[in-house]
Design a protein around this motif. Sequence first.
Motif, PDB file in Angstrom:
ATOM      1  N   PRO A 177      24.089 -99.105  30.648  1.00  0.00           N
ATOM      2  CA  PRO A 177      23.022 -98.947  29.602  1.00  0.00           C
ATOM      3  C   PRO A 177      23.215-100.042  28.731  1.00  0.00           C
ATOM      4  N   GLY A 178      22.234-100.122  27.915  1.00  0.00           N
ATOM      5  CA  GLY A 178      22.311-101.323  26.645  1.00  0.00           C
ATOM      6  C   GLY A 178      21.375-102.531  26.765  1.00  0.00           C
ATOM      7  N   CYS A 179      21.628-103.400  25.788  1.00  0.00           N
ATOM      8  CA  CYS A 179      20.687-104.540  25.682  1.00  0.00           C
ATOM      9  C   CYS A 179      21.000-105.610  26.437  1.00  0.00           C
ATOM     10  N   ARG A 180      22.412-105.949  26.624  1.00  0.00           N
ATOM     11  CA  ARG A 180      22.626-107.333  27.445  1.00  0.00           C
ATOM     12  C   ARG A 180      22.198-107.360  28.804  1.00  0.00           C
ATOM     13  N   SER A 181      22.323-106.753  29.428  1.00  0.00           N
ATOM     14  CA  SER A 181      21.908-106.669  31.104  1.00  0.00           C
ATOM     15  C   SER A 181      20.387-106.644  31.012  1.00  0.00           C
ATOM     16  N   PHE A 182      19.906-105.602  30.131  1.00  0.00           N
ATOM     17  CA  PHE A 182      18.474-105.523  30.231  1.00  0.00           C
ATOM     18  C   PHE A 182      17.483-106.816  29.835  1.00  0.00           C
ATOM     19  N   THR A 183      17.813-107.409  28.885  1.00  0.00           N
ATOM     20  CA  THR A 183      17.293-108.512  28.269  1.00  0.00           C
ATOM     21  C   THR A 183      17.498-109.757  29.263  1.00  0.00           C
ATOM     22  N   ALA A 218      33.764 -92.302  24.049  1.00  0.00           N
ATOM     23  CA  ALA A 218      34.027 -92.954  25.158  1.00  0.00           C
ATOM     24  C   ALA A 218      34.314 -94.602  24.714  1.00  0.00           C
ATOM     25  N   PHE A 219      34.610 -94.816  23.398  1.00  0.00           N
ATOM     26  CA  PHE A 219      34.643 -96.144  22.882  1.00  0.00           C
ATOM     27  C   PHE A 219      35.639 -97.074  23.478  1.00  0.00           C
ATOM     28  N   GLU A 220      36.823 -96.642  24.227  1.00  0.00           N
ATOM     29  CA  GLU A 220      37.556 -97.484  24.867  1.00  0.00           C
ATOM     30  C   GLU A 220      37.081 -98.041  26.116  1.00  0.00           C
ATOM     31  N   CYS A 221      36.014 -97.692  26.471  1.00  0.00           N
ATOM     32  CA  CYS A 221      35.216 -98.104  27.645  1.00  0.00           C
ATOM     33  C   CYS A 221      34.212 -99.319  27.313  1.00  0.00           C
ATOM     34  N   GLY A 222      34.274 -99.664  25.975  1.00  0.00           N
ATOM     35  CA  GLY A 222      33.615-100.952  25.523  1.00  0.00           C
ATOM     36  C   GLY A 222      32.395-100.629  24.890  1.00  0.00           C
ATOM     37  N   GLN A 223      31.879-101.871  24.449  1.00  0.00           N
ATOM     38  CA  GLN A 223      30.655-101.906  23.629  1.00  0.00           C
ATOM     39  C   GLN A 223      29.505-101.266  24.342  1.00  0.00           C
ATOM     40  N   LYS A 224      29.269-101.541  25.546  1.00  0.00           N
ATOM     41  CA  LYS A 224      27.922-100.671  26.256  1.00  0.00           C
ATOM     42  C   LYS A 224      27.752 -99.328  25.834  1.00  0.00           C
ATOM     43  N   SER A 225      29.055 -98.617  25.995  1.00  0.00           N
ATOM     44  CA  SER A 225      29.037 -97.195  25.682  1.00  0.00           C
ATOM     45  C   SER A 225      28.585 -96.700  24.526  1.00  0.00           C
ATOM     46  N   SER A 226      28.967 -97.879  23.265  1.00  0.00           N
ATOM     47  CA  SER A 226      28.642 -97.497  22.058  1.00  0.00           C
ATOM     48  C   SER A 226      27.363 -97.751  21.844  1.00  0.00           C
ATOM     49  N   VAL A 227      26.809 -98.549  22.518  1.00  0.00           N
ATOM     50  CA  VAL A 227      25.281 -99.073  22.106  1.00  0.00           C
ATOM     51  C   VAL A 227      24.435 -97.948  22.678  1.00  0.00           C
ATOM     52  N   LEU A 259      27.275-100.942  15.026  1.00  0.00           N
ATOM     53  CA  LEU A 259      28.545-100.782  15.994  1.00  0.00           C
ATOM     54  C   LEU A 259      29.722-101.167  15.309  1.00  0.00           C
ATOM     55  N   ALA A 260      30.503 -99.972  15.084  1.00  0.00           N
ATOM     56  CA  ALA A 260      31.873-100.142  14.413  1.00  0.00           C
ATOM     57  C   ALA A 260      32.816 -99.299  15.269  1.00  0.00           C
ATOM     58  N   ALA A 261      32.982 -99.286  16.528  1.00  0.00           N
ATOM     59  CA  ALA A 261      33.805 -98.649  17.350  1.00  0.00           C
ATOM     60  C   ALA A 261      34.639 -99.089  18.030  1.00  0.00           C
TER      61      ALA A 261
END
Length: 201
Positions: free
Chosen positions: A157-163, A75-84, A9-11
């Motif tokens: 989407p993504g890892c944080r909420s799922f895990t 949509a990178f300004e929406c935060g890390q979840k969108s990049s994941v 992640l580099a966004a």
Amino acid sequence: MADCGAIILAAGLSRRMGARNKLLIEIEGIPMIRRVVRVATGICDGSVMVVTGHQREDIEAALAGLPVTFVHNPAFECGQKSSVACGLEAAAEAEATLMMLGDQPLLSPKHLIWLLSQHRAQAPRRITVPVNSAVRGNPLVIPRALKPLLLANPRDPGCRSFTRAHPEHVHCAETADPAFFRDIDTAEDLAGFQRQQELSE
């Protein structure tokens, strides 16, 4: 199919660093993002994908010549979840995929090799997370079978909420190694990291 790939992640906007993009700050003469990406390309036999956003052209220039592919997150300004989510949707298939941050300059090949060995030996069908007691670190190792579940909820989407919602799909790899828990977000973080590097020389 490859055994191991990586999504880096580099966004991000790097707001907490002020006017500087933290990923382009040089660590021992090398842009931080290049330092992290080189670690991944050194151990992965599959695709290493870099998710870009903020200052996309500068990030790509900093990685010139490395064997990586790029995917831009509009949509990178929406935060890390969108990049994941962007990375998971675009990544090539691999048995295991490292989900990495671009701002962990302490990581070395030995750290990724250890994490992958823990994943393969202990829980190849679960998401492996480095932990120190209750503190979670990065990167994560995502098995191929679970990637669709991380994208199943388009609103989260993504890892944080799922895990956190599905601990039965998580394997915690215990470690006290600071490489998994140290990232660079602020000027104070950078100064502390540089002091530590000077003391270790």
